[in-house]
Design a protein around this motif. Structure first.
Motif, short mmCIF file in Angstrom:
data_model
loop_
_atom_site.label_atom_id
_atom_site.label_comp_id
_atom_site.label_asym_id
_atom_site.label_seq_id
_atom_site.Cartn_x
_atom_site.Cartn_y
_atom_site.Cartn_z
N LEU A 142 0.84 -1.19 0.00
CA LEU A 142 0.00 0.00 0.00
C LEU A 142 0.88 1.24 0.00
CD1 LEU A 142 -2.82 -0.88 2.57
CD2 LEU A 142 -2.92 -0.98 0.08
N PRO A 143 0.51 2.26 -0.75
CA PRO A 143 1.34 3.49 -0.82
C PRO A 143 1.17 4.36 0.41
CG PRO A 143 -0.61 3.76 -2.17
CD PRO A 143 -0.66 2.34 -1.65
N LEU A 144 1.48 3.81 1.55
CA LEU A 144 1.33 4.53 2.82
C LEU A 144 2.59 5.33 3.12
CD1 LEU A 144 -0.49 1.84 4.95
CD2 LEU A 144 -1.31 4.16 4.57
N ASP A 145 2.39 6.58 3.46
CA ASP A 145 3.51 7.46 3.81
C ASP A 145 3.60 7.53 5.34
OD1 ASP A 145 5.50 9.31 3.94
OD2 ASP A 145 4.34 10.95 3.03
N LEU A 146 4.78 7.22 5.87
CA LEU A 146 4.96 7.26 7.32
C LEU A 146 5.32 8.66 7.82
CD1 LEU A 146 6.95 3.95 7.93
CD2 LEU A 146 4.49 4.32 7.91
N GLU A 147 5.50 9.60 6.89
CA GLU A 147 5.91 10.95 7.29
C GLU A 147 4.87 11.65 8.18
OE1 GLU A 147 8.27 13.95 8.09
OE2 GLU A 147 8.85 12.11 7.03
N PRO A 148 3.55 11.47 7.93
CA PRO A 148 2.58 12.10 8.85
C PRO A 148 2.76 11.66 10.29
CG PRO A 148 1.49 11.47 6.83
CD PRO A 148 2.88 10.90 6.76
#
Length: 344
Positions: A142-148
């Motif tokens: 999944l294209p999940l961004d951990l930056e948030p």
């Protein structure tokens, strides 16, 4: 090449690339549309483009359900992690992954603080959610961004929310221990006197004490095996043989043994919840302030240092993997250094 089309008073940019779904966006000026299209094409060419449109259809609850089923079957989660993730599902499970932005997570941080949660608790909440996101990114692609999540954690510093736990320095006095034992002798049929003294002599956690088994006792070497001892990463199979120092061996010897010892025969057949309920009641009845059962472990570790044991020896007894963590337990007074080091 991207197509840039005028639609009424706006400009629509559409990008098509092999291996990606077609994506389009509408802008008020042609320059904006061209700049956006070039950016998307550059990310696709560099294999850095993440199409997050599908994340709107996946909720936090669904993702955590997948995490329990897919990852939880391979790794046993701790009780606290399970409780935290279930709380995420219950309170914010309806949120889509696309809406889990830095602003949203920072609002979560503020709400948790207003509700009275400590910084370390909030940090753990974010850490456990991050483990779900990372697993979904790596396993489900999944294209999940951990930056948030990283941004929300960084914002905790701006909000003056400390993520450091408060180190306790509370040690019970001999009188407090004696009074507690006398009180519990009168108000409980459980061997609480022996359990309390065993805790201060062995430096074991309460759940470790209640899980000790007769088959793991080595009477020749005066040692015992603690099964599945607490470990930052390894939840099962972390068995450790520890010495029975001080009066711990004598305390074990006077516990009643079953006629037939099985693999499940425990030395102290008492539930953790029972101890952690009875102990505070006795403490409150006696007017003893700010004393937890876990402070008996603190007392036990401190006594080992005072008796002259070296840090690696104390770590063998206490089970600490990081020797730096032992510093919080060694509240030795300066005057104690004048005393000659002796071992029992």
């Amino acid at each position: 090449m991207a197509s840039i089309l005028k639609v009424g008073d706006a400009w629509r940019a559409q990008v098509r690339r092999k291996g990606y779904k077609s994506i389009s966006e509408t802008f008020s000026t042609k320059a904006q549309a061209v700049a956006w299209a070039r950016k998307i094409e550059a990310e696709m060419d560099a294999r850095r483009f993440n199409d997050t449109r599908g994340l709107a259809n996946i909720t936090v609850k669904k993702l955590i359900d997948w995490y329990f089923e897919e990852v939880g079957t391979a790794h046993q989660f701790g009780k606290n992690k399970i409780a935290v993730l279930l709380t995420w599902q219950r309170t914010r499970g309806h949120i889509s992954l696309a809406d889990s932005s830095a602003d949203y997570l920072t609002t979560f941080v503020r709400d948790r603080r207003k509700a009275g949660a400590s910084g370390i608790t909030i940090s753990i909440d974010l850490t456990y959610l991050g483990s779900v996101f990372k697993s979904a990114r790596d396993l489900r692609k999944l294209p999940l961004d951990l930056e948030p999540l990283n941004s929300a954690r960084a914002n905790m510093a701006h909000l003056k929310i400390s993520t450091k736990s408060n180190e306790r320095a509370r040690r019970p006095t001999e009188k407090e221990i004696s009074d507690l034992c006398d009180y519990l002798d009168k108000h409980s049929s459980l061997p609480m006197r022996d359990i309390i003294h065993f805790a201060t002599e062995s430096a074991m956690r309460v759940d470790e004490i209640t899980r000790l088994r007769w088959i793991d006792l080595n009477e020749t070497d005066r040692t015992i095996i603690i099964r599945d001892r607490k470990h930052p990463r390894q939840k099962q199979g972390n068995d450790q043989e520890v010495p029975l120092l001080g009066k711990t061996y004598e305390i074990i010897q006077r516990q009643p043994r079953p006629a037939q010892i099985t693999c499940e025969s425990r030395i102290f057949p008492v539930k953790v919840d029972t101890i952690t309920t009875i102990f505070p009641r006795a403490k409150n009845a006696l007017g003893i302030k700010d004393l937890h059962f876990h402070d008996l472990r603190h007392e036990g570790v401190s006594r080992l240092f005072e008796q002259g044991y070296q840090i690696h020896e104390v770590a063998l007894v206490s089970g600490h993997r990081d020797w730096k963590m032992l510093a919080r337990y060694t509240k030795i007074k300066a005057k104690d250094l004048h005393h000659a080091r002796t071992k029992p």
